[in-house]
Design a protein around this motif. Structure first.
Motif, short mmCIF file in Angstrom:
data_model
loop_
_atom_site.label_atom_id
_atom_site.label_comp_id
_atom_site.label_asym_id
_atom_site.label_seq_id
_atom_site.Cartn_x
_atom_site.Cartn_y
_atom_site.Cartn_z
N GLU A 69 0.83 -1.21 0.00
CA GLU A 69 0.00 0.00 0.00
C GLU A 69 0.86 1.26 0.00
OE1 GLU A 69 -4.03 1.66 2.16
OE2 GLU A 69 -2.99 -0.09 2.96
N THR A 122 -7.03 -0.18 -13.25
CA THR A 122 -8.18 -0.67 -14.00
C THR A 122 -8.09 -0.40 -15.50
OG1 THR A 122 -9.35 1.38 -13.42
CG2 THR A 122 -9.80 -0.56 -12.07
N PHE A 138 -10.15 -6.94 -11.09
CA PHE A 138 -10.06 -6.07 -9.91
C PHE A 138 -8.72 -5.37 -9.94
CE2 PHE A 138 -12.96 -9.43 -8.74
CZ PHE A 138 -13.97 -8.80 -8.04
N ASN A 140 -6.74 -1.11 -8.92
CA ASN A 140 -6.86 0.25 -8.38
C ASN A 140 -7.18 1.23 -9.51
OD1 ASN A 140 -5.93 -0.51 -5.64
ND2 ASN A 140 -4.03 -0.97 -6.73
N GLU A 141 -7.71 2.39 -9.14
CA GLU A 141 -8.11 3.38 -10.14
C GLU A 141 -7.27 4.65 -10.02
OE1 GLU A 141 -12.42 3.91 -10.59
OE2 GLU A 141 -12.61 2.31 -9.09
N ILE A 154 -7.41 5.55 -6.18
CA ILE A 154 -8.50 4.90 -5.44
C ILE A 154 -8.06 3.47 -5.20
CG2 ILE A 154 -10.93 4.22 -5.47
CD1 ILE A 154 -11.40 6.58 -7.39
N LYS A 155 -7.83 3.13 -3.95
CA LYS A 155 -7.19 1.86 -3.61
C LYS A 155 -8.22 0.74 -3.40
CE LYS A 155 -4.94 4.07 -0.38
NZ LYS A 155 -4.06 4.44 0.74
N ASN A 156 -8.33 -0.13 -4.39
CA ASN A 156 -9.21 -1.29 -4.30
C ASN A 156 -8.44 -2.58 -4.02
OD1 ASN A 156 -11.50 0.31 -5.09
ND2 ASN A 156 -10.77 0.20 -7.20
N VAL A 157 -7.17 -2.61 -4.44
CA VAL A 157 -6.33 -3.80 -4.25
C VAL A 157 -4.98 -3.32 -3.75
CG1 VAL A 157 -5.46 -5.93 -5.29
CG2 VAL A 157 -7.50 -4.85 -6.24
N SER A 158 -4.93 -2.88 -2.51
CA SER A 158 -3.70 -2.26 -2.03
C SER A 158 -3.13 -2.87 -0.75
CB SER A 158 -3.93 -0.76 -1.79
OG SER A 158 -4.93 -0.57 -0.81
N ALA A 162 -5.56 -8.07 0.36
CA ALA A 162 -6.60 -7.75 -0.62
C ALA A 162 -6.89 -8.89 -1.60
CB ALA A 162 -6.23 -6.49 -1.39
N ILE A 166 -10.42 -10.96 -2.14
CA ILE A 166 -11.14 -10.97 -3.42
C ILE A 166 -11.40 -12.40 -3.88
CG2 ILE A 166 -10.90 -10.44 -5.89
CD1 ILE A 166 -9.45 -7.83 -4.94
#
Length: 232
Positions: A69, A122, A138, A140-141, A154-158, A162, A166
């Motif tokens: 992260e 993404t 999946f 991050n953006e 935007i941390k979705n897989v950090s 994670a 998922i």
């Protein structure tokens, strides 16, 4: 982890409790240096003239020397100012890993639910999902303002957990037991999904992940996965 567990090459016939079988029906892949033949964030660093700085942070993260992260935030900050146009042009140049199309076609043909889960972005995972007809993606953006990166994400897989989280969610959604899942990756941020999957395949991986894998592939050819899964 069991310290007595021995690393197996794809040609190793040693019997193991996690012997591949046709029952497994979910397979998740990492993106960078796994489904594609590059590290996206390193290439973006090159475009923004911060290649060496980004590559060093990436190496430290994949070797497990830096929390992922923290590494993600540091690298994205270095990309500030990169234009969306540059990123889209780069996207067109991304090359699939050798054997990727053949492997994913065969996996789908044999009933596998497929996906990519990446600590990357993404814009790349969405493209690869379309190209390889994957079921899930999946990542991050990146954040843009006025057509340029702000240095935020935007941390979705950090987090270090994670990818495992998922995998668990997908297995629950598809009503498939975790023992019937396969994961493929190359670095430290793949450990959480390797720890819970039925079978873990390290692909041209860092030593920290090889130590947790059931099989190791050291040739840059994803079709070797089909040999492990006994798919012709």
């Amino acid at each position: 982890m069991n310290d007595n567990k021995q690393e197996k090459n794809i040609n190793d016939n040693t019997k193991d409790e996690k012997k591949p079988c046709s029952k497994r029906k979910i397979i998740l892949f990492d993106l960078d240096s796994t489904l594609i033949d590059c590290e996206v964030i390193d290439e973006l660093g090159r475009l923004n003239n911060v290649e060496k700085e980004v590559e060093q942070i990436t190496k430290d993260a994949m070797d497990g020397k830096l929390e992922f992260e923290q590494a993600l935030e540091k690298r994205v900050q270095l990309l500030k100012g990169l234009s969306e146009k540059q990123i889209l042009e780069f996207l067109e140049s991304i090359q699939l890993m050798n054997g990727a199309k053949e492997t994913l076609f065969k996996l789908k043909e044999n009933g596998y639910i497929t996906g990519v889960v990446s600590g990357g972005f993404t814009f790349a995972t969405e493209r690869i999902k379309d190209v390889l007809n994957l079921d899930y993606q999946f990542a991050n953006e990146l954040v843009y303002k006025d057509g340029k990166l702000t240095g935020e994400v935007i941390k979705n897989v950090s987090s270090k957990l994670a990818k495992g989280e998922i995998l668990t969610k997908i297995a629950e959604k598809e009503n498939i037991d975790l023992k019937d899942t396969v994961v493929v990756g190359d670095g430290a941020n793949d450990i959480s999904m390797f720890n819970i999957a039925g079978l873990g395949i390290a692909f041209c991986a860092k030593p920290i992940l090889k130590d947790r894998a059931d099989y190791c592939i050291d040739e840059k050819d994803l079709s070797n996965i089909l040999k492990i899964l006994k798919i012709e």
